[in-house]
Design a protein around this motif. Structure first.
Motif, PDB file in Angstrom:
ATOM      1  N   GLU A  45       5.934  -3.352   3.233  1.00  0.00           N
ATOM      2  CA  GLU A  45       5.240  -1.855   3.921  1.00  0.00           C
ATOM      3  C   GLU A  45       4.107  -0.855   3.262  1.00  0.00           C
ATOM      4  O   GLU A  45       3.691  -0.176   4.078  1.00  0.00           O
ATOM      5  N   HIS A  46       4.140  -1.529   1.905  1.00  0.00           N
ATOM      6  CA  HIS A  46       3.148  -1.125   1.212  1.00  0.00           C
ATOM      7  C   HIS A  46       1.712  -2.161   0.639  1.00  0.00           C
ATOM      8  O   HIS A  46       0.807  -2.031   0.271  1.00  0.00           O
ATOM      9  N   GLY A  47       1.423  -3.156   2.053  1.00  0.00           N
ATOM     10  CA  GLY A  47       0.908  -3.267   2.704  1.00  0.00           C
ATOM     11  C   GLY A  47       0.578  -4.957   1.818  1.00  0.00           C
ATOM     12  O   GLY A  47      -0.434  -6.337   1.631  1.00  0.00           O
ATOM     13  N   PHE A  48       1.731  -5.584   0.808  1.00  0.00           N
ATOM     14  CA  PHE A  48       1.322  -7.146   0.238  1.00  0.00           C
ATOM     15  C   PHE A  48       1.292  -8.106   1.267  1.00  0.00           C
ATOM     16  O   PHE A  48       2.371  -8.179   1.846  1.00  0.00           O
ATOM     17  N   PRO A  68      -3.880  -4.569   5.746  1.00  0.00           N
ATOM     18  CA  PRO A  68      -2.173  -5.520   6.570  1.00  0.00           C
ATOM     19  C   PRO A  68      -2.779  -4.761   8.205  1.00  0.00           C
ATOM     20  O   PRO A  68      -2.313  -3.064   8.328  1.00  0.00           O
ATOM     21  N   LEU A  69      -1.767  -5.490   8.908  1.00  0.00           N
ATOM     22  CA  LEU A  69      -1.594  -4.952   9.890  1.00  0.00           C
ATOM     23  C   LEU A  69       0.013  -5.167  10.443  1.00  0.00           C
ATOM     24  O   LEU A  69      -0.071  -7.003  10.035  1.00  0.00           O
ATOM     25  N   VAL A 226      -4.220   2.544   6.118  1.00  0.00           N
ATOM     26  CA  VAL A 226      -5.133   2.940   5.438  1.00  0.00           C
ATOM     27  C   VAL A 226      -5.049   3.584   4.689  1.00  0.00           C
ATOM     28  O   VAL A 226      -4.375   4.332   4.775  1.00  0.00           O
ATOM     29  N   ASP A 227      -5.263   3.298   3.130  1.00  0.00           N
ATOM     30  CA  ASP A 227      -5.606   4.217   2.305  1.00  0.00           C
ATOM     31  C   ASP A 227      -3.995   5.075   1.998  1.00  0.00           C
ATOM     32  O   ASP A 227      -3.140   5.914   1.744  1.00  0.00           O
ATOM     33  N   GLY A 228      -3.140   3.970   1.750  1.00  0.00           N
ATOM     34  CA  GLY A 228      -1.518   4.558   1.399  1.00  0.00           C
ATOM     35  C   GLY A 228      -0.747   4.201   2.952  1.00  0.00           C
ATOM     36  O   GLY A 228       0.920   4.483   2.927  1.00  0.00           O
TER      37      GLY A 228
END
Length: 237
Positions: A45-48, A68-69, A226-228
């Motif tokens: 959820e945090h883009g990892f 992240p998509l 984008v930006d968290g």
């Protein structure tokens, strides 16, 4: 640095895997922390993203191309081309998830990387390298088979999370390029996520205009981080 109390390391600069002229760096969750399995879903959820035992996300100097998509599987509707793909592959059975990869899967992987990534290093690895790349002892991974008349034609390496699936890696029979098996694997994962009551299919990183990553624009509606903050993806083209 920390993430939910877990140390986060910034790797040394290394060659970018997508743009030859650029240098890359990654944020990496401490792989030795025993809490990584418990927080893996939150990390997504945090883009990892996971590769082997490493849970990482790009943090590159002067570049933010990787976004992240994730696909909203409840709202997803296949395009005309995707419906053609499903009809063209109606003779391929539904996803059959297995907990472990076997020699048949490894043989298909070798054929795939030797055809798609010759000379890139991936085509030189053995079975141990394959296992280390696609799975980790702690990860909730399955090997989702697609078969046609009993023949293995594609494998979607997929991590199972409470509210989503993460498409870790897909490989398929390079002799069946006309069937668009990569697209089929994503469509079947979307169906699988929806049937199981999950909300998201995480597709890793989207790079607009990149020949290897731009295909992800076709699976929508989707969101980019984008930006968290997860925002509706407005992707032209």
């Amino acid at each position: 640095m920390s993430h939910h109390g877990i140390r986060v390391f910034l790797t040394a600069e290394h060659p970018c895997g997508y743009f030859r002229e650029r240098r890359a760096q990654d944020l990496l969750l401490d792989p030795h922390d025993k809490r990584v399995p418990l927080l893996y879903g939150q990390a997504l959820e945090h883009g990892f993203r996971r590769s082997g035992t490493h849970v990482y996300r790009p943090r590159c100097p002067g570049c933010r191309a990787c976004q992240p998509l994730r696909v909203d599987v409840r709202a997803f509707a296949p395009s005309r081309g995707q419906r053609r793909c499903l009809r063209r592959n109606a003779d391929i059975g539904d996803i059959q998830p297995l907990e472990r990869a076997g020699e048949e899967h490894f043989a298909l992987y070798q054929r795939y990387v030797r055809s798609r990534h010759p000379g890139g290093g991936m085509d030189q690895g053995g079975r141990h390298d394959f296992d280390a790349f696609v799975s980790a002892r702690w990860s909730p991974t399955v090997f989702a088979e697609l078969r046609r008349r009993g023949q293995l034609v594609a494998v979607a390496v997929t991590d199972l999370l409470e509210d989503g699936l993460s498409a870790v890696y897909t490989f398929f029979d390079p002799d069946l390029a006309e069937r668009s098996l990569g697209t089929l694997a994503i469509l079947r994962q979307i169906e699988w996520a929806r049937r199981s009551g999950r909300r998201w299919l995480y597709l890793g990183f989207f790079i607009a205009g990149h020949p290897k990553m731009d295909y992800k624009r076709r699976f929508g509606p989707s969101q980019v981080l984008v930006d968290g903050e997860w925002r509706e993806a407005v992707i032209d083209g």
